[in-house]
Design an enzyme around this catalytic site. Structure first.
Site, PDB file in Angstrom:
ATOM      1  N   ALA A  45      47.448   5.169 -22.418  1.00 35.43           N
ATOM      2  CA  ALA A  45      48.729   5.525 -23.027  1.00 35.43           C
ATOM      3  C   ALA A  45      49.050   4.606 -24.197  1.00 35.43           C
ATOM      4  O   ALA A  45      49.995   4.856 -24.933  1.00 35.43           O
ATOM      5  CB  ALA A  45      49.846   5.445 -21.985  1.00 35.43           C
ATOM      6  N   VAL A  66      50.350  22.043  -8.123  1.00 34.93           N
ATOM      7  CA  VAL A  66      49.358  23.041  -7.716  1.00 34.93           C
ATOM      8  C   VAL A  66      47.985  22.382  -7.627  1.00 34.93           C
ATOM      9  O   VAL A  66      47.518  21.785  -8.598  1.00 34.93           O
ATOM     10  CB  VAL A  66      49.304  24.221  -8.708  1.00 34.93           C
ATOM     11  N   GLY A  85      46.847  19.749  -6.271  1.00 35.06           N
ATOM     12  CA  GLY A  85      46.767  18.281  -6.203  1.00 35.06           C
ATOM     13  C   GLY A  85      45.951  17.647  -7.307  1.00 35.06           C
ATOM     14  O   GLY A  85      46.356  17.644  -8.465  1.00 35.06           O
ATOM     15  N   ILE A 145      43.130  18.574  -8.673  1.00 35.20           N
ATOM     16  CA  ILE A 145      42.475  19.469  -9.639  1.00 35.20           C
ATOM     17  C   ILE A 145      43.478  19.760 -10.757  1.00 35.20           C
ATOM     18  O   ILE A 145      44.538  20.303 -10.501  1.00 35.20           O
ATOM     19  CB  ILE A 145      42.053  20.809  -8.988  1.00 35.20           C
ATOM     20  N   GLU A 183      52.045  19.897   8.785  1.00 31.55           N
ATOM     21  CA  GLU A 183      53.365  19.433   9.219  1.00 31.55           C
ATOM     22  C   GLU A 183      53.568  19.807  10.693  1.00 31.55           C
ATOM     23  O   GLU A 183      52.844  20.635  11.248  1.00 31.55           O
ATOM     24  CB  GLU A 183      54.461  20.157   8.414  1.00 31.55           C
ATOM     25  N   ASP A 201      52.899  28.823   1.149  1.00 28.12           N
ATOM     26  CA  ASP A 201      52.608  27.726   0.220  1.00 28.12           C
ATOM     27  C   ASP A 201      51.630  28.182  -0.865  1.00 28.12           C
ATOM     28  O   ASP A 201      51.829  27.927  -2.061  1.00 28.12           O
ATOM     29  CB  ASP A 201      52.031  26.545   1.018  1.00 28.12           C
ATOM     30  N   LYS A 225      52.175  28.591  -5.082  1.00 29.82           N
ATOM     31  CA  LYS A 225      51.265  28.059  -6.108  1.00 29.82           C
ATOM     32  C   LYS A 225      50.738  29.188  -6.987  1.00 29.82           C
ATOM     33  O   LYS A 225      50.630  29.053  -8.206  1.00 29.82           O
ATOM     34  CB  LYS A 225      50.114  27.312  -5.441  1.00 29.82           C
ATOM     35  N   GLY A 276      46.971  15.100  -0.491  1.00 35.37           N
ATOM     36  CA  GLY A 276      46.673  13.727  -0.109  1.00 35.37           C
ATOM     37  C   GLY A 276      47.307  12.760  -1.076  1.00 35.37           C
ATOM     38  O   GLY A 276      47.620  13.102  -2.208  1.00 35.37           O
TER      39      GLY A 276
END
Lengths: 435, 435
Positions: free
Chosen positions: A33, A133, A135, A137, A191, A202, A206, A303
């Site tokens: 950055a 969406v 994670g 990827i 969960e 879910d 997405k 994760g």
């Protein structure tokens, strides 16, 4: 080196991962950055709760959102609060106090995307959500930036790691649905109430976000036809394998002449093809563009650190100015008309897998295939094994049929009619076969 | 809608694809860039040559580069000239006349990257090159942007589609190297002189670029140890399969305590793992980051439209301002010190596949394994079949050995010593086994 002050709202699993990357690995942020992303404030519901990451003394941990909204030096906020409320209110307060926001909350975007994105535009703010969406990827960036020269033709994905884990365990370890669910819960993949994951909801949320980005569709996630894996029977995994397929919960968005095909359902996927080989809690997405051809992504869809990786990349993109450009140029959830309409689900063609439990006596196969024929459904193959069970003195057999291309509607009608045959037991199964 | 004037230098296969996307599909560019990318000039070596795409009359086709360099309205140029010269001179002229440049020329970057990138920085210009590595797979953007929160730990890729096509055909169709090469040439996958592809040089150039981006390595591509597929024997594909492996030309960059492991060599890759299943002219890359985990990309690494897709995405990123930001913040090929040094190749550990042709008489296996043992090389498995050939009255047999972890250096020395045994014929083969 230049410093950009940032804050976190929410410090659960993902939040702790984000804090770790920003604080312990500031050199990376500096390198990519050209500046330090300095964590100034972390706001949580309960500051006394034990955390996965010990914040240094330079960071204030509080339950007071106004410490962020009243601090004009904080430019970027990672919004890591799940659910719809207070997540929505917090998001709007952050935007209204002049913050650019990075979020991983897909439910919030799928439910309130139009309101939130319109508000951000009005206020001249930007939102990034690659973590929402799949994670780790980076599918959002790839679709909205890397494939921008393409007409996307289709997206097919395994977007819910929990479901994929459960189905993998059932398939590979011979576990029942209940056993595999319990293991997923013990490993932290599912969960206590797994409904959103195992019902396909879910994945539908997405898919709604991806379909918006890739096709300009404006479909509410709850209008996407879906079937979960919660009713999946181990017997079907067995028969699928006999036919050289695995069963996977697949989200599909495909451009057709009649509009956009959208659904989330368990599919038979040919063994050896990339989506069939996605195991455990992994996610994968196959994108077909008219110029780029077929591109396949595979990685961890959830994760702590994979999701944190996506959040921090978005924070860096925000800090250097890339995300604000993307947000301005790609008109996300704008009030402009949808570029494509969802097509009639019942007219969608597919090959289908059908499993019936039928009485083992002459003429039954003829009855069943007669109904299919009446609905113009051709049969590609049939498996019928030796009778193995008795039901009320009558020996019964499983009958597995693979159809040729047929429509959703025709197969639904045929199944209803077959269900009324006295020789057929009421546990019939029908699943799509992925092209 | 706003208009940004652009130009193309070079209009071979990829250039024609770029022109087609920009001119026939300007609506996409409009949608993703919020502006039209208007093709003003196309400059080629021979304007009379037949082209794959008929330019509209609004575009001037000429052999006069000054029509671009003297036109200050042209902001972005797609540089689609292969080779080193005049590609380098054209690149420098474009930068010096104030253009931002998108290129697909990996050889130019691998050879003259430092000079060209320094010059661009001095002039306040930007260069984008996602098309230079892995064609349609947006690996450059993913590494330099999407994984910026990670320490990349390793990259492993199939980066040369021509080699992969040839090896796939040998493996699946039982063709010889010569037959498979001829077919690759007939299909347009291989040049008349295929040396750059089949020697591993092309993959080494791409690996040098990726290693620079992902690790801050400053290694000249020609200093990357490489073995091509041009000496690959069909027998080894056969034995590999017997051991449940395929052979693939794999480019590896892996961070070790001692530095950066870099090489391009044929590897035995376990059947069922993603890289083993990459067929025909496809490319694939597996990236491991310490936060994101393992991410796998698979797609078309070459060809007209996949490469054009990457070039036009870069032109859009340039027009909206994302690429200039990336170019400024990621210090590409700057004069700053390399962040990592290439490690000693001879000390690198791997399992190895060894194939010898030995005389079929007692004691030979003991001699060979004795030499391996002397060099501390443990044997994991041995395949020895019935004798099938005679050589000078002596029946000879193939002897295939899989070693446990051993170093490059030790196995090289052992092979040299084994080669001196009178019972061993001189066609010994040694290949790495991918972890």
């Amino acid at each position: 080196m230049q410093v950009t002050k940032v804050a976190l709202v929410g410090m659960g699993t993902v939040g702790a991962g984000v804090a770790r990357l920003l604080i312990d690995h500031g050199d990376r942020t500096g390198r990519h950055a050209g500046r330090i992303l300095w964590v100034e404030e972390v706001v949580v519901a309960d500051p006394k709760k034990a955390r996965d990451y010990a914040l240094p003394k330079t960071v204030t941990l509080s339950d007071d959102l106004s410490r962020i909204t009243n601090n004009p030096e904080i430019k970027i906020v990672a919004h890591l609060v799940g659910g719809l409320e207070p997540a929505r209110t917090i998001m709007l307060k952050l935007l209204e106090s002049g913050k650019d926001v990075v979020t991983a909350n897909k439910a919030l975007l799928a439910e309130h995307g139009p309101e939130i994105f319109d508000r951000a535009r009005e206020l001249g703010r930007a939102i990034a959500f690659d973590a929402a969406v799949a994670g780790g990827i980076p599918i959002i960036t790839n679709i909205s930036q890397c494939f921008s020269a393409n007409q996307i033709l289709s997206l097919r994905g395994i977007l819910n790691g929990t479901s994929n884990f459960i189905v993998s365990q059932m398939d590979e370890q011979g576990e029942t649905y209940a056993e595999a669910l319990k293991e997923a819960q013990q490993r932290g993949y599912a969960e206590a109430d797994p409904t959103m994951d195992v019902s396909g909801a879910d994945a539908a949320q997405k898919l709604a976000i991806l379909a918006h980005l890739a096709f300009g569709a404006q479909v509410h996630w709850n209008d996407i036809p879906r079937v979960g894996i919660d009713t999946l029977d181990a017997a079907d995994l067995h028969y699928a394998r006999e036919l050289n397929y695995r069963i996977k919960l697949i989200a599909v968005a495909k451009l057709r002449d009649s509009g956009l095909e959208l659904h989330v359902t368990p599919n038979l996927v040919k063994i050896g093809t990339p989506l069939a080989e996605v195991r455990l809690a992994y996610n994968a997405i196959s994108v077909v563009g008219d110029a780029v051809g077929s591109i396949f992504f595979h990685g961890l869809g959830a994760g702590q650190m994979p999701t944190a990786s996506a959040v921090v990349a978005d924070m860096i993109d925000m800090a250097v100015g890339r995300t604000p450009i993307t947000f301005r140029t790609v008109e996300l959830w704008s009030k402009s008309e949808a570029r494509v309409q969802q097509c009639d689900h019942s007219a969608l063609p597919s090959r289908f897998y059908i499993r019936l439990t039928v009485e083992d006596r002459p003429g039954v196969l003829a009855e069943v295939t007669g109904v299919l024929g009446k609905h113009q459904i051709s049969i590609a193959s049939v498996i019928q094994h030796e009778p193995s069970e008795e039901d009320g003195g009558q020996s019964i057999v499983p009958l597995v049929i693979m159809t040729a291309q047929a429509t959703e509607g025709a197969t639904q009608k045929a199944m209803a009619e077959i269900g009324k045959l006295t020789s057929v037991r009421p546990n019939a199964v029908r699943m799509r076969v992925l092209d």
